[in-house]
Motif scaffolding. Structure first.
Motif, PDB file in Angstrom:
ATOM      1  N   ARG A  99      75.372  11.887  27.099  1.00  0.00           N
ATOM      2  CA  ARG A  99      74.562  12.510  28.143  1.00  0.00           C
ATOM      3  C   ARG A  99      74.536  14.023  27.947  1.00  0.00           C
ATOM      4  NH1 ARG A  99      76.894  10.580  33.065  1.00  0.00           N
ATOM      5  NH2 ARG A  99      75.571   8.784  32.713  1.00  0.00           N
ATOM      6  N   ILE A 100      73.342  14.595  28.077  1.00  0.00           N
ATOM      7  CA  ILE A 100      73.177  16.044  28.038  1.00  0.00           C
ATOM      8  C   ILE A 100      72.629  16.471  29.387  1.00  0.00           C
ATOM      9  CG2 ILE A 100      71.940  17.971  26.973  1.00  0.00           C
ATOM     10  CD1 ILE A 100      71.851  16.275  24.393  1.00  0.00           C
ATOM     11  N   LEU A 101      73.304  17.398  30.042  1.00  0.00           N
ATOM     12  CA  LEU A 101      72.884  17.903  31.348  1.00  0.00           C
ATOM     13  C   LEU A 101      72.609  19.389  31.238  1.00  0.00           C
ATOM     14  CD1 LEU A 101      75.757  16.204  33.357  1.00  0.00           C
ATOM     15  CD2 LEU A 101      73.381  15.455  33.287  1.00  0.00           C
ATOM     16  N   ALA A 102      71.470  19.829  31.755  1.00  0.00           N
ATOM     17  CA  ALA A 102      71.139  21.256  31.761  1.00  0.00           C
ATOM     18  C   ALA A 102      70.994  21.692  33.214  1.00  0.00           C
ATOM     19  CB  ALA A 102      69.842  21.521  30.996  1.00  0.00           C
ATOM     20  N   HIS A 103      71.842  22.622  33.638  1.00  0.00           N
ATOM     21  CA  HIS A 103      71.802  23.159  35.000  1.00  0.00           C
ATOM     22  C   HIS A 103      71.211  24.558  34.956  1.00  0.00           C
ATOM     23  CE1 HIS A 103      74.340  20.065  36.868  1.00  0.00           C
ATOM     24  NE2 HIS A 103      74.962  20.040  35.700  1.00  0.00           N
ATOM     25  N   SER A 104      70.184  24.790  35.761  1.00  0.00           N
ATOM     26  CA  SER A 104      69.609  26.122  35.876  1.00  0.00           C
ATOM     27  C   SER A 104      70.366  26.853  36.980  1.00  0.00           C
ATOM     28  CB  SER A 104      68.121  26.032  36.217  1.00  0.00           C
ATOM     29  OG  SER A 104      67.564  27.312  36.290  1.00  0.00           O
ATOM     30  N   MET A 105      70.968  27.976  36.642  1.00  0.00           N
ATOM     31  CA  MET A 105      71.825  28.706  37.572  1.00  0.00           C
ATOM     32  C   MET A 105      71.233  30.079  37.858  1.00  0.00           C
ATOM     33  SD  MET A 105      74.332  26.477  37.667  1.00  0.00           S
ATOM     34  CE  MET A 105      75.671  27.356  38.432  1.00  0.00           C
ATOM     35  N   GLU A 106      71.140  30.438  39.133  1.00  0.00           N
ATOM     36  CA  GLU A 106      70.742  31.796  39.494  1.00  0.00           C
ATOM     37  C   GLU A 106      71.996  32.647  39.646  1.00  0.00           C
ATOM     38  OE1 GLU A 106      68.318  31.997  42.975  1.00  0.00           O
ATOM     39  OE2 GLU A 106      66.560  31.284  41.906  1.00  0.00           O
ATOM     40  N   VAL A 107      71.892  33.891  39.249  1.00  0.00           N
ATOM     41  CA  VAL A 107      72.999  34.807  39.458  1.00  0.00           C
ATOM     42  C   VAL A 107      73.067  35.086  40.955  1.00  0.00           C
ATOM     43  CG1 VAL A 107      73.888  37.108  38.981  1.00  0.00           C
ATOM     44  CG2 VAL A 107      72.748  35.801  37.169  1.00  0.00           C
ATOM     45  N   ALA A 108      74.186  34.750  41.541  1.00  0.00           N
ATOM     46  CA  ALA A 108      74.332  34.886  42.990  1.00  0.00           C
ATOM     47  C   ALA A 108      74.749  36.306  43.345  1.00  0.00           C
ATOM     48  CB  ALA A 108      75.359  33.894  43.507  1.00  0.00           C
ATOM     49  N   ASP A 109      74.014  36.917  44.260  1.00  0.00           N
ATOM     50  CA  ASP A 109      74.399  38.255  44.693  1.00  0.00           C
ATOM     51  C   ASP A 109      75.275  38.209  45.935  1.00  0.00           C
ATOM     52  OD1 ASP A 109      72.429  37.430  46.408  1.00  0.00           O
ATOM     53  OD2 ASP A 109      71.335  39.310  46.400  1.00  0.00           O
ATOM     54  N   MET A 110      75.326  37.034  46.595  1.00  0.00           N
ATOM     55  CA  MET A 110      76.162  36.929  47.780  1.00  0.00           C
ATOM     56  C   MET A 110      76.601  35.477  47.961  1.00  0.00           C
ATOM     57  SD  MET A 110      75.443  37.918  51.785  1.00  0.00           S
ATOM     58  CE  MET A 110      74.168  36.720  52.047  1.00  0.00           C
ATOM     59  N   ILE A 111      77.845  35.196  47.660  1.00  0.00           N
ATOM     60  CA  ILE A 111      78.403  33.874  47.924  1.00  0.00           C
ATOM     61  C   ILE A 111      78.809  33.867  49.398  1.00  0.00           C
ATOM     62  CG2 ILE A 111      80.211  32.211  47.329  1.00  0.00           C
ATOM     63  CD1 ILE A 111      78.271  32.776  45.024  1.00  0.00           C
ATOM     64  N   VAL A 112      78.280  32.915  50.166  1.00  0.00           N
ATOM     65  CA  VAL A 112      78.522  32.922  51.611  1.00  0.00           C
ATOM     66  C   VAL A 112      79.568  31.906  52.056  1.00  0.00           C
ATOM     67  CG1 VAL A 112      76.256  33.867  52.158  1.00  0.00           C
ATOM     68  CG2 VAL A 112      76.567  31.384  52.055  1.00  0.00           C
ATOM     69  N   ALA A 113      79.829  30.876  51.217  1.00  0.00           N
ATOM     70  CA  ALA A 113      80.815  29.869  51.600  1.00  0.00           C
ATOM     71  C   ALA A 113      81.277  29.132  50.361  1.00  0.00           C
ATOM     72  CB  ALA A 113      80.222  28.882  52.599  1.00  0.00           C
ATOM     73  N   ARG A 114      82.434  28.507  50.498  1.00  0.00           N
ATOM     74  CA  ARG A 114      82.991  27.666  49.443  1.00  0.00           C
ATOM     75  C   ARG A 114      83.375  26.348  50.104  1.00  0.00           C
ATOM     76  NH1 ARG A 114      86.679  31.441  47.657  1.00  0.00           N
ATOM     77  NH2 ARG A 114      85.347  32.449  46.164  1.00  0.00           N
ATOM     78  N   GLU A 115      83.042  25.221  49.466  1.00  0.00           N
ATOM     79  CA  GLU A 115      83.427  23.921  50.007  1.00  0.00           C
ATOM     80  C   GLU A 115      84.414  23.253  49.069  1.00  0.00           C
ATOM     81  OE1 GLU A 115      81.590  19.720  51.676  1.00  0.00           O
ATOM     82  OE2 GLU A 115      80.233  21.274  50.978  1.00  0.00           O
ATOM     83  N   TYR A 116      85.454  22.681  49.645  1.00  0.00           N
ATOM     84  CA  TYR A 116      86.478  21.972  48.895  1.00  0.00           C
ATOM     85  C   TYR A 116      86.371  20.503  49.276  1.00  0.00           C
ATOM     86  CZ  TYR A 116      88.242  26.707  48.409  1.00  0.00           C
ATOM     87  OH  TYR A 116      88.358  28.046  48.138  1.00  0.00           O
TER      88      TYR A 116
END
Length: 138
Positions: A99-116
């Motif tokens: 399997r090959i997966l390609a994720h398009s990622m934007e450079v985040a200028d403000m991380i507002v939350a983290r989920e665990y």
């Protein structure tokens, strides 16, 4: 043979946008012929076009990332384009077995939350890094 990904700068074939016509790899047809003799090449990733595109060509998947500078909103016909104000982006390509997966990622200028997540994949715990941002949890 192991699955292989080919990374290029210029797109090897047309993307349906007139503006890119002169920006294609000069010997894209020759490259396609060469790749046809190497079925282990499963994915072709490239840039230069400053827009995100995914598809299938000659039996291989492909992806283009919009890149780290001046993304565009293309006019599909004609030799002009529009630059837009968007964050830079990049691709993370993962290979897992066949399997090959390609994720398009934007450079985040403000991380507002983290989920665990919980061990069972449930919603777990959310840590608000910017408490003034209101979140609705479903």
């Amino acid at each position: 043979m192991a699955p292989t990904i080919l990374f290029l700068h210029h797109p090897p074939f047309p993307l349906g946008v007139d503006y890119f016509r002169e920006m294609l790899l000069r010997n894209g047809d020759e490259l396609e012929t060469l790749l046809d003799r190497h079925p282990q090449v499963k994915h072709v990733a490239f840039g230069h076009v400053h827009l995100t595109a995914y598809g299938w060509s000659s039996g291989r998947s492909f992806s283009a990332t919009r890149g780290t500078c001046h993304p565009i909103h293309p006019l599909f016909e004609g030799m002009s384009t529009r630059y837009v104000d968007r964050p830079p982006s990049y691709e993370v390509v993962l290979v897992e077995g066949g399997r090959i997966l390609a994720h398009s990622m934007e450079v985040a200028d403000m991380i507002v939350a983290r989920e665990y997540a919980d061990d069972d994949g449930g919603p777990g715990r959310i840590e608000l890094l910017k408490p003034e941002v209101q979140w609705a949890r479903k």
